[in-house]
Design a protein around this motif. Structure first.
Motif, PDB file in Angstrom:
ATOM      1  N   THR A 248      34.636  43.985  44.324  1.00 15.42           N
ATOM      2  CA  THR A 248      35.458  45.009  45.602  1.00 15.42           C
ATOM      3  C   THR A 248      34.817  44.946  46.649  1.00 15.42           C
ATOM      4  O   THR A 248      33.849  45.063  47.530  1.00 15.42           O
ATOM      5  CB  THR A 248      35.674  45.753  44.439  1.00 15.42           C
ATOM      6  OG1 THR A 248      36.589  46.634  44.558  1.00 15.42           O
ATOM      7  CG2 THR A 248      33.812  46.370  44.315  1.00 15.42           C
ATOM      8  N   SER A 251      40.282  44.828  52.373  1.00 15.76           N
ATOM      9  CA  SER A 251      40.278  44.671  53.260  1.00 15.76           C
ATOM     10  C   SER A 251      40.431  44.648  55.071  1.00 15.76           C
ATOM     11  O   SER A 251      40.146  43.333  56.117  1.00 15.76           O
ATOM     12  CB  SER A 251      42.256  43.906  53.802  1.00 15.76           C
ATOM     13  OG  SER A 251      42.887  45.353  53.948  1.00 15.76           O
ATOM     14  N   GLY A 259      36.922  40.472  53.933  1.00 20.16           N
ATOM     15  CA  GLY A 259      37.381  39.601  52.837  1.00 20.16           C
ATOM     16  C   GLY A 259      36.904  38.774  52.415  1.00 20.16           C
ATOM     17  O   GLY A 259      37.153  38.277  51.205  1.00 20.16           O
ATOM     18  N   GLU A 260      36.380  37.866  53.351  1.00 18.26           N
ATOM     19  CA  GLU A 260      36.275  36.605  53.228  1.00 18.26           C
ATOM     20  C   GLU A 260      35.339  36.753  52.087  1.00 18.26           C
ATOM     21  O   GLU A 260      34.879  35.550  51.662  1.00 18.26           O
ATOM     22  CB  GLU A 260      36.168  35.675  54.860  1.00 18.26           C
ATOM     23  CG  GLU A 260      37.097  35.410  55.541  1.00 18.26           C
ATOM     24  CD  GLU A 260      37.263  34.602  56.817  1.00 18.26           C
ATOM     25  OE1 GLU A 260      36.124  34.307  56.784  1.00 18.26           O
ATOM     26  OE2 GLU A 260      38.160  35.211  57.438  1.00 18.26           O
ATOM     27  N   THR A 263      35.538  36.807  48.967  1.00 20.24           N
ATOM     28  CA  THR A 263      36.015  35.499  48.134  1.00 20.24           C
ATOM     29  C   THR A 263      35.057  34.425  47.944  1.00 20.24           C
ATOM     30  O   THR A 263      34.918  34.162  46.418  1.00 20.24           O
ATOM     31  CB  THR A 263      37.218  34.888  49.281  1.00 20.24           C
ATOM     32  OG1 THR A 263      38.638  36.372  49.089  1.00 20.24           O
ATOM     33  CG2 THR A 263      38.085  33.918  48.387  1.00 20.24           C
ATOM     34  N   LYS A 264      34.262  34.397  49.177  1.00 17.97           N
ATOM     35  CA  LYS A 264      33.357  33.024  48.653  1.00 17.97           C
ATOM     36  C   LYS A 264      32.492  33.346  48.246  1.00 17.97           C
ATOM     37  O   LYS A 264      32.032  32.835  47.388  1.00 17.97           O
ATOM     38  CB  LYS A 264      32.329  33.176  49.755  1.00 17.97           C
ATOM     39  CG  LYS A 264      31.658  31.614  49.835  1.00 17.97           C
ATOM     40  CD  LYS A 264      30.724  32.085  52.074  1.00 17.97           C
ATOM     41  CE  LYS A 264      29.923  30.277  51.400  1.00 17.97           C
ATOM     42  NZ  LYS A 264      29.274  30.211  53.185  1.00 17.97           N
ATOM     43  N   HIS A 266      33.473  35.294  45.053  1.00 23.85           N
ATOM     44  CA  HIS A 266      33.643  35.108  44.144  1.00 23.85           C
ATOM     45  C   HIS A 266      34.318  33.949  43.655  1.00 23.85           C
ATOM     46  O   HIS A 266      33.489  33.470  42.730  1.00 23.85           O
ATOM     47  CB  HIS A 266      35.256  35.998  44.100  1.00 23.85           C
ATOM     48  CG  HIS A 266      36.303  35.259  42.945  1.00 23.85           C
ATOM     49  ND1 HIS A 266      36.864  34.571  42.489  1.00 23.85           N
ATOM     50  CD2 HIS A 266      36.512  35.739  41.997  1.00 23.85           C
ATOM     51  CE1 HIS A 266      37.934  34.616  41.900  1.00 23.85           C
ATOM     52  NE2 HIS A 266      37.434  35.453  41.562  1.00 23.85           N
ATOM     53  N   ASP A 267      34.023  32.957  44.382  1.00 26.05           N
ATOM     54  CA  ASP A 267      34.211  31.124  44.290  1.00 26.05           C
ATOM     55  C   ASP A 267      33.103  30.713  44.224  1.00 26.05           C
ATOM     56  O   ASP A 267      32.819  29.889  43.079  1.00 26.05           O
ATOM     57  CB  ASP A 267      34.717  30.759  45.826  1.00 26.05           C
ATOM     58  CG  ASP A 267      35.077  29.066  44.929  1.00 26.05           C
ATOM     59  OD1 ASP A 267      35.717  29.197  44.335  1.00 26.05           O
ATOM     60  OD2 ASP A 267      34.182  28.571  45.810  1.00 26.05           O
ATOM     61  N   LEU A 280      37.863  39.103  40.996  1.00 18.63           N
ATOM     62  CA  LEU A 280      37.923  39.663  42.721  1.00 18.63           C
ATOM     63  C   LEU A 280      39.273  40.798  43.067  1.00 18.63           C
ATOM     64  O   LEU A 280      40.381  40.811  42.095  1.00 18.63           O
ATOM     65  CB  LEU A 280      38.407  38.435  43.638  1.00 18.63           C
ATOM     66  CG  LEU A 280      38.731  39.033  45.371  1.00 18.63           C
ATOM     67  CD1 LEU A 280      36.568  39.359  45.392  1.00 18.63           C
ATOM     68  CD2 LEU A 280      38.913  38.008  45.894  1.00 18.63           C
ATOM     69  N   LYS A 281      38.989  41.803  43.372  1.00 18.41           N
ATOM     70  CA  LYS A 281      39.826  43.143  43.892  1.00 18.41           C
ATOM     71  C   LYS A 281      39.161  43.241  45.298  1.00 18.41           C
ATOM     72  O   LYS A 281      38.714  43.763  45.618  1.00 18.41           O
ATOM     73  CB  LYS A 281      39.549  44.218  42.872  1.00 18.41           C
ATOM     74  CG  LYS A 281      40.842  45.682  43.125  1.00 18.41           C
ATOM     75  CD  LYS A 281      42.096  44.622  42.698  1.00 18.41           C
ATOM     76  CE  LYS A 281      43.066  46.410  42.791  1.00 18.41           C
ATOM     77  NZ  LYS A 281      44.322  45.531  42.792  1.00 18.41           N
ATOM     78  N   ILE A 282      40.459  42.853  46.296  1.00 18.26           N
ATOM     79  CA  ILE A 282      40.213  43.117  47.344  1.00 18.26           C
ATOM     80  C   ILE A 282      41.077  44.654  47.557  1.00 18.26           C
ATOM     81  O   ILE A 282      42.648  43.951  47.662  1.00 18.26           O
ATOM     82  CB  ILE A 282      40.768  41.898  48.621  1.00 18.26           C
ATOM     83  CG1 ILE A 282      39.265  41.070  48.277  1.00 18.26           C
ATOM     84  CG2 ILE A 282      40.835  42.996  49.581  1.00 18.26           C
ATOM     85  CD1 ILE A 282      39.490  39.977  48.983  1.00 18.26           C
TER      86      ILE A 282
END
Length: 317
Positions: A248, A251, A259-260, A263-264, A266-267, A280-282
């Motif tokens: 988390t 943004s 946020g990037e 996200t990365k 998380h992926d 994932l919580k942004i």
């Protein structure tokens, strides 16, 4: 009624007494939440959040890292300096020691960790070492830097340490680390505006010598070492595949590259490593310090709801 208790215990550096705080709810806790704080701050900055969680029946605790807060006492310790021998490992083991001490007091109570910013690097390393012993991890305000960049930073800081000594505070490295964080902020008021939109919180941060200091070279070297470790996907394979993880941040947080980076990560956790329960919580419009940000009540509620969902799932099985 929440009871706040301060304690000290010996660091794994074998010489420093660490300061820690527990926020203890009435009755038997339903869970334990261990906060691993960020760089240039201290555990008591989470008092409001900790009281919120404790009022829900969750015991909250955390220690001031070496070189931070109450772990720096008169005549002992230096702000922003950890220890001489393998500080990246010592920080993780210090958190683990407090976790074990608390578990001994409350056997059988589920344990969660929340690592913020620099503390998220400690938490990410923690779950590769001790992830089987906890029930969930919140990775908050984290970063994801290319391994080559991290290694270059580590080499540069090591070179400077040879010349200046490990307790030297480098304005140049500090500017390299933080100056770019203001580039997307309009009408900059202070150099710490990237922390949050909350001007009152930022002014308190600036006025507090326990926050407003520059890391030593030892501190920056430790950060580079942790980033190197947690960026290694081979090491990430040691994270238990069934460990619930919440990633988390805001943004508008430059640490997480808006946020990037979140996200990365998380992926990688979900798709590359096959960890089965990763969320994932942004938060739109929020900056780096979610527990200090305007609208933080939403963050409190969401993080409590995430913990409660995991507890409810355990009870159903």
């Amino acid at each position: 009624m929440v009871r706040k208790e301060e304690l000290t215990y010996k660091s794994r550096d074998r010489q420093t007494m660490l300061h820690a705080i527990k926020w203890i709810p009435e009755g038997q806790p339903v869970a334990i939440l261990q906060i691993i704080h960020g760089m240039q701050e201290y555990i008591d900055r989470y008092d409001e959040f900790a009281r919120f969680m404790a009022e829900k029946g969750i015991l909250v605790m955390g220690n001031d890292h070496l070189g931070h807060g109450g772990s720096v006492t008169e005549g002992k310790g230096t702000y922003g300096y950890f220890c001489k021998n393998d500080p990246a490992t010592v920080l993780v083991r210090d958190a683990h020691r407090l976790k074990k001490m608390t578990q001994e007091e409350y056997p059988g109570v589920p344990v969660f960790i929340l690592g913020h910013s620099f503390g998220s690097f400690v938490a990410r390393e923690y779950i590769t070492r001790y992830g089987t012993g906890i029930n969930g991890a919140i990775i908050q305000g984290t970063a994801f830097m290319p391994l080559g960049t991290v290694k270059s930073l580590g080499r540069f800081v090591s070179f400077m340490q040879v010349i200046m000594g490990e307790k030297y505070r480098s304005e140049m490295i500090n500017n390299m680390a933080f100056k770019g964080y203001l580039k997307k902020i309009p009408n900059v008021r202070t150099k710490f505006d990237w922390l949050s939109h909350n001007e009152e919180s930022i002014d308190r941060y600036i006025a507090d010598p326990r926050d407003n200091f520059i890391f030593t070279l030892n501190g920056f070297k430790t950060m580079a070492e942790l980033l190197k470790r947690v960026g290694d996907t081979d090491k990430m394979e040691d994270i238990p595949k069934n460990l619930p993880i919440l990633i988390t941040g805001g943004s508008e947080d430059p640490v997480g590259n808006y946020g990037e980076a979140l996200t990365k990560l998380h992926d990688i956790y979900k798709n590359q490593l096959g960890i089965t329960n990763v969320e994932l919580k942004i938060y739109d419009g929020m900056r780096h310090e979610l527990q200090q940000e305007i609208g933080r009540e939403k963050v409190y509620e969401d993080q409590y709801a995430w913990i409660k969902k995991i507890l409810d799932g355990r009870n159903a099985n």
